[in-house]
Design an enzyme around this catalytic site. Structure first.
Site, short mmCIF file in Angstrom:
data_model
loop_
_atom_site.label_atom_id
_atom_site.label_comp_id
_atom_site.label_asym_id
_atom_site.label_seq_id
_atom_site.Cartn_x
_atom_site.Cartn_y
_atom_site.Cartn_z
N LYS A 7 0.83 -1.21 0.00
CA LYS A 7 0.00 0.00 0.00
C LYS A 7 0.86 1.25 0.00
O LYS A 7 0.65 2.16 -0.81
CB LYS A 7 -0.91 0.03 1.24
CG LYS A 7 -1.62 1.36 1.44
CD LYS A 7 -2.52 1.36 2.64
CE LYS A 7 -1.89 1.79 3.94
NZ LYS A 7 -1.58 3.24 4.04
N ASN A 8 1.82 1.31 0.90
CA ASN A 8 2.59 2.54 1.04
C ASN A 8 3.54 2.81 -0.12
O ASN A 8 4.01 3.94 -0.29
CB ASN A 8 3.35 2.55 2.37
CG ASN A 8 2.41 2.78 3.55
OD1 ASN A 8 1.21 3.00 3.35
ND2 ASN A 8 2.94 2.73 4.76
N CYS A 104 -6.28 13.30 12.52
CA CYS A 104 -6.83 11.97 12.34
C CYS A 104 -6.59 11.21 13.63
O CYS A 104 -5.97 11.74 14.56
CB CYS A 104 -6.23 11.25 11.15
SG CYS A 104 -4.56 10.70 11.44
N ARG A 109 -0.76 15.17 12.68
CA ARG A 109 -0.17 14.95 11.36
C ARG A 109 -0.13 16.20 10.49
O ARG A 109 -0.80 16.30 9.46
CB ARG A 109 -0.91 13.82 10.64
CG ARG A 109 -0.88 12.52 11.43
CD ARG A 109 -1.47 11.36 10.69
NE ARG A 109 -0.52 10.65 9.87
CZ ARG A 109 -0.77 9.54 9.23
NH1 ARG A 109 -1.96 9.00 9.29
NH2 ARG A 109 0.14 8.94 8.52
N ASP A 292 4.08 1.22 12.03
CA ASP A 292 2.93 0.50 11.46
C ASP A 292 2.83 -0.94 11.96
O ASP A 292 1.87 -1.64 11.62
CB ASP A 292 3.00 0.52 9.93
CG ASP A 292 2.63 1.89 9.36
OD1 ASP A 292 2.15 2.74 10.11
OD2 ASP A 292 2.83 2.09 8.13
N ILE A 314 6.85 8.07 16.74
CA ILE A 314 6.53 8.67 15.44
C ILE A 314 5.21 9.45 15.49
O ILE A 314 5.14 10.59 15.04
CB ILE A 314 6.44 7.59 14.33
CG1 ILE A 314 7.72 6.74 14.31
CG2 ILE A 314 6.20 8.24 12.96
CD1 ILE A 314 8.98 7.46 13.91
N ARG A 384 -8.85 -0.37 4.27
CA ARG A 384 -7.95 0.66 3.72
C ARG A 384 -6.59 0.06 3.40
O ARG A 384 -5.91 0.53 2.49
CB ARG A 384 -7.75 1.79 4.75
CG ARG A 384 -8.95 2.69 4.94
CD ARG A 384 -8.56 3.89 5.78
NE ARG A 384 -7.30 4.45 5.29
CZ ARG A 384 -6.45 5.15 6.01
NH1 ARG A 384 -6.72 5.41 7.26
NH2 ARG A 384 -5.35 5.64 5.48
C1 UD1 Z 1 3.78 7.29 6.14
C2 UD1 Z 1 3.01 6.01 5.95
C3 UD1 Z 1 2.43 5.55 7.27
C4 UD1 Z 1 3.54 5.41 8.31
C5 UD1 Z 1 4.37 6.70 8.40
C6 UD1 Z 1 5.57 6.57 9.31
C7 UD1 Z 1 2.16 6.13 3.67
C8 UD1 Z 1 1.01 6.30 2.78
N1 UD1 Z 1 1.93 6.25 4.99
O1 UD1 Z 1 2.87 8.28 6.61
O2 UD1 Z 1 1.80 4.26 7.07
O3 UD1 Z 1 2.97 5.16 9.57
O4 UD1 Z 1 4.83 7.07 7.08
O5 UD1 Z 1 6.36 5.52 8.91
O6 UD1 Z 1 3.27 5.87 3.25
N2 UD1 Z 1 5.16 15.35 10.37
C9 UD1 Z 1 5.22 16.70 10.63
N3 UD1 Z 1 5.18 17.58 9.59
C10 UD1 Z 1 5.08 17.16 8.29
C11 UD1 Z 1 5.03 15.77 8.03
C12 UD1 Z 1 5.08 14.89 9.08
O7 UD1 Z 1 5.28 17.11 11.79
O8 UD1 Z 1 5.05 18.01 7.38
C13 UD1 Z 1 5.17 14.40 11.48
C14 UD1 Z 1 3.85 13.62 11.57
O9 UD1 Z 1 2.89 14.35 12.26
C15 UD1 Z 1 4.27 12.35 12.27
C16 UD1 Z 1 5.70 12.14 11.77
O10 UD1 Z 1 6.13 13.40 11.25
O11 UD1 Z 1 4.27 12.56 13.65
C17 UD1 Z 1 5.83 11.07 10.71
O12 UD1 Z 1 5.04 11.39 9.61
P1 UD1 Z 1 5.39 10.95 8.11
O13 UD1 Z 1 6.69 10.23 8.09
O14 UD1 Z 1 5.21 12.14 7.24
O15 UD1 Z 1 4.24 9.90 7.84
P2 UD1 Z 1 3.28 9.82 6.58
O16 UD1 Z 1 4.05 10.10 5.33
O17 UD1 Z 1 2.03 10.58 6.84
#
Ligand code: UD1
Length: 407
Positions: A7-8, A104, A109, A292, A314, A384
């Site tokens: 998925k990811n 969420c 996030r 995850d 995370i 999902r």
């Molecule tokens: C992706 C994965 C998700 C996984 C996560 C961490 C997909 C579709 N989803 O989610 O399954 O759990 O990586 O391995 O690939 N953050 C900020 N600012 C930002 C972006 C992120 O503060 O602009 C924070 C988030 O709130 C969170 C952390 O960084 O606490 C990690 O987020 P991120 O690595 O961006 O996860 P996703 O890409 O949303």
């Protein structure tokens, strides 16, 4: 058992087809709700979608007639990965309007890291009425140090940089295998991306990208989930094609708990080896223990000998499953981002409610070993990210049925 496509990996790869007018063909696309949400979004933007042209799990996408650059709230709110259209739309069309994802169940996030990176590439960004409005005559390469190795921000910026003028360097980039896969796809399209998998990614912008074909890798989180399932039930499961290298930190912990994991060229065999023992876990960006798989591992710790401490580094609110597991007889105490799990002899079946994708899977796993019947509601969360989960588990001997899907 046979795994589905990741998925990811699939979500950003499918979205990257926005970067070219050429036809992109994909194989092993998992039949998941998040994939159909992504396709609905791309179709709304004007991307032509042909399905199953070569058999199950195949897709062809052509973004030669993109008619609008707006990703609406109703699609972004249900799936945060929709936000990944921002970089490609901005890079190719010079503008994009994408709803902010909002909160969420697993935390706030935010998207600040995505936006700061695009601003460094010359984008003008403003936020109004819940939307991010981004404009750029032309994006230009930049040095972008990320505050945190965000997976989504790394993907968004990597995609945008492929069509920017000059060189972009992303520092403190995420190193997940899905980043490496996306970089490979961008390079197949004619992009020039180097260093993915390390913490510095270098991208040389090109004028135009072209179509290509790609088969999605197998889902490593699904792999880990079934490994926990085997450990919990004392079964022995051969996970065909599974790639242990991508799950090393997780496998180390499984072995510490007493689970037998054998890696072979054709996959990974996991054998539950009697009662497991406690082990402490801290989630970290790749190559650390994946967030995850935290909820699934918590179930194993809940029925292991001894006390384990699980630290979630995370996401700020990713312990929603703990209260539900306690309703099934687990003894889990929460303190901020730390869960102390005292192993119990057994769990007892109960009606429980899923709150997010991986949390719902942990409740299903708990149900497999609980005494009596467990009824998990809101299973749309499962759909999902897990393809035909009840069919796959039933195929391994579980007594599991989907009763209705309208709760
Ligand atoms: C992706 C994965 C998700 C996984 C996560 C961490 C997909 C579709 N989803 O989610 O399954 O759990 O990586 O391995 O690939 N953050 C900020 N600012 C930002 C972006 C992120 O503060 O602009 C924070 C988030 O709130 C969170 C952390 O960084 O606490 C990690 O987020 P991120 O690595 O961006 O996860 P996703 O890409 O949303």
């Amino acid at each position: 058992m046979t795994l589905g496509g990741s998925k990811n990996a699939a979500l950003p790869v499918i979205i990257s087809s926005l970067l070219t007018a050429g036809k992109c063909s994909y194989g092993r696309v998992p039949a998941l709700r998040d994939v159909s949400t992504t396709l609905r979004l791309l179709s709304r933007l004007g991307v032509t979608i042909e399905k199953d042209t070569m058999g199950g799990g195949c897709l062809e996408l052509t973004a030669d007639r993109v008619s609008q650059v707006e990703a609406p709230y109703d699609l972004v709110k249900t799936m945060r990965a929709s936000f990944l259209v921002l970089g490609p739309l901005l890079a190719r069309f010079g503008e994009a309007r994408v709803s902010t994802p909002g909160g969420c169940a697993i935390g706030s996030r935010p998207v600040n890291i995505h936006l700061q990176g695009l601003e460094r590439m010359g984008a003008r960004i403003c936020q109004d009425h819940g939307y991010i409005d981004a404009r750029a005559g032309e994006l230009r390469g930049a040095i972008i140090p990320l505050d945190f190795p965000s997976v989504g921000a790394t993907e968004n910026l990597m995609m945008a940089a492929t069509l920017a003028r000059g060189e972009t360097i992303i520092q403190n980039a995420a190193r997940e295998p899905e980043i490496v896969e996306l970089a490979g796809v961008l390079n197949k399209m004619g992009g020039k991306v180097n260093g993915a998998g390390g913490d510095v990614i270098q991208i040389e912008g090109v004028g135009e990208l072209h179509g290509m074909s790609h088969e999605m890798s197998l889902d490593r989180i699904e792999t880990g989930t079934f490994m926990v399932g085997a450990a919990l039930t004392g079964g022995s499961v051969m996970i065909e094609g599974a790639w242990a290298e991508d799950l090393e930190a997780f496998i180390v912990k499984l072995r510490q708990a007493g689970v037998r994991v054998e890696e072979g060229s054709d996959g990974v065999r996991v054998t539950g080896n009697g009662r497991t023992c406690s082990t402490d876990i801290a989630t970290l960006p790749y190559p650390g223990f994946p967030t995850d798989l935290q909820a699934q591992m918590m179930v194993l710790m809940a029925v292991s000998d001894g006390t384990s401490v699980i630290t979630e580094n995370i996401f700020e609110n990713r312990f929603m499953h703990a209260q539900e597991l306690n309703r099934m007889g687990a003894r889990i105490a929460l303190d901020g981002n730390r869960a102390t799990v005292q192993g119990v002899a057994e769990l007892s079946g109960a009606p429980v409610m899923a709150t997010d994708l991986r949390a719902s899977m942990s409740l299903v796993l708990a149900g497999l070993v609980a005494r009596g019947v467990t009824e998990v509601s809101r299973v749309y969360h499962l759909d999902r990210g897990y393809e035909n989960i009840e069919g796959k588990l039933a195929g391994l001997g579980a007594d599991i049925r989907r009763v209705s899907c309208d709760d």
